[in-house]
Design a protein around this motif. Sequence first.
Motif, PDB file in Angstrom:
ATOM      1  N   GLU A 139       0.833  -1.204   0.000  1.00 37.20           N
ATOM      2  CA  GLU A 139       0.000   0.000   0.000  1.00 37.20           C
ATOM      3  C   GLU A 139       0.871   1.260   0.000  1.00 37.20           C
ATOM      4  O   GLU A 139       0.576   2.234  -0.699  1.00 37.20           O
ATOM      5  N   VAL A 140       1.938   1.234   0.778  1.00 31.76           N
ATOM      6  CA  VAL A 140       2.859   2.374   0.817  1.00 31.76           C
ATOM      7  C   VAL A 140       3.472   2.592  -0.565  1.00 31.76           C
ATOM      8  O   VAL A 140       3.597   3.727  -1.040  1.00 31.76           O
ATOM      9  N   GLU A 143       0.869   4.075  -3.046  1.00 38.46           N
ATOM     10  CA  GLU A 143       0.520   5.477  -2.798  1.00 38.46           C
ATOM     11  C   GLU A 143       1.522   6.445  -3.417  1.00 38.46           C
ATOM     12  O   GLU A 143       1.256   7.648  -3.501  1.00 38.46           O
ATOM     13  N   ASP A 144       2.666   5.924  -3.845  1.00 35.76           N
ATOM     14  CA  ASP A 144       3.687   6.729  -4.523  1.00 35.76           C
ATOM     15  C   ASP A 144       4.037   7.975  -3.707  1.00 35.76           C
ATOM     16  O   ASP A 144       4.063   9.102  -4.215  1.00 35.76           O
ATOM     17  N   LEU A 145       4.314   7.759  -2.434  1.00 32.90           N
ATOM     18  CA  LEU A 145       4.627   8.861  -1.525  1.00 32.90           C
ATOM     19  C   LEU A 145       6.040   9.387  -1.762  1.00 32.90           C
ATOM     20  O   LEU A 145       6.940   8.627  -2.114  1.00 32.90           O
TER      21      LEU A 145
END
Length: 218
Positions: A139-140, A143-145
């Motif tokens: 998930e991280v 999210e392409d943080l």
Amino acid sequence: MTPLFVSEPVEPLILDVEGETVEVEAGTEVRALVPSHRETGPNAALAAIYNQRLVSLSYPLRSGGTLRWVGIGDRPGWDVYRRSACLMLYEAQRRCLPELHLVLQQTHGDGLYYHVEGLPEGEDFGKERCALLTRALREVAAEDLPFGVRRIAVDAARAHLLAQGYEDQWNLLRTHWETSVRMVSLGKTMDLFHSPVAYRTGQIRQFRLVPFDGGFLL
């Protein structure tokens, strides 16, 4: 009336980017020069060697010189990939298993062995927790943080590290003589900045967690 001060035109920086001469303004981030064929895929640029120094793609160019790209197939690129995955792991663990504390113990081949503190007595980390943490890690990545790097006051850095339970990193700052320190952040997770990381989590998508010796391998 003649002005007292006349600003000189700013000369562009001249760079040799893998054999191609490029002119850019000072302060341009390295990522602005990544060619389209190195933006995605297995050969994506994760960082760069700028005048013989490994830098992140967010690094602002200050002078001319040479620049070459590094990806996961290069040793420096592999190190960037692994460091980035480690910070993503801490952010994923904060989200899904906040009661636990991960302690990086040693390398194990190409993997990293994490000891896990805070487990119920007599329990290993196990396959179910590995699956849960893997989902959170994916998930991280999805999210392409952005990975953020900034300099903050040492007292603020100590407070962040203690709040996250990073006592080893906190101890490193006990003898830090400067008034500020560089930190890398991802989501609500923050750590000491030792060397370059990826620009965004979307670049780090291949990983696997395997139960091992009471903890797990990344």
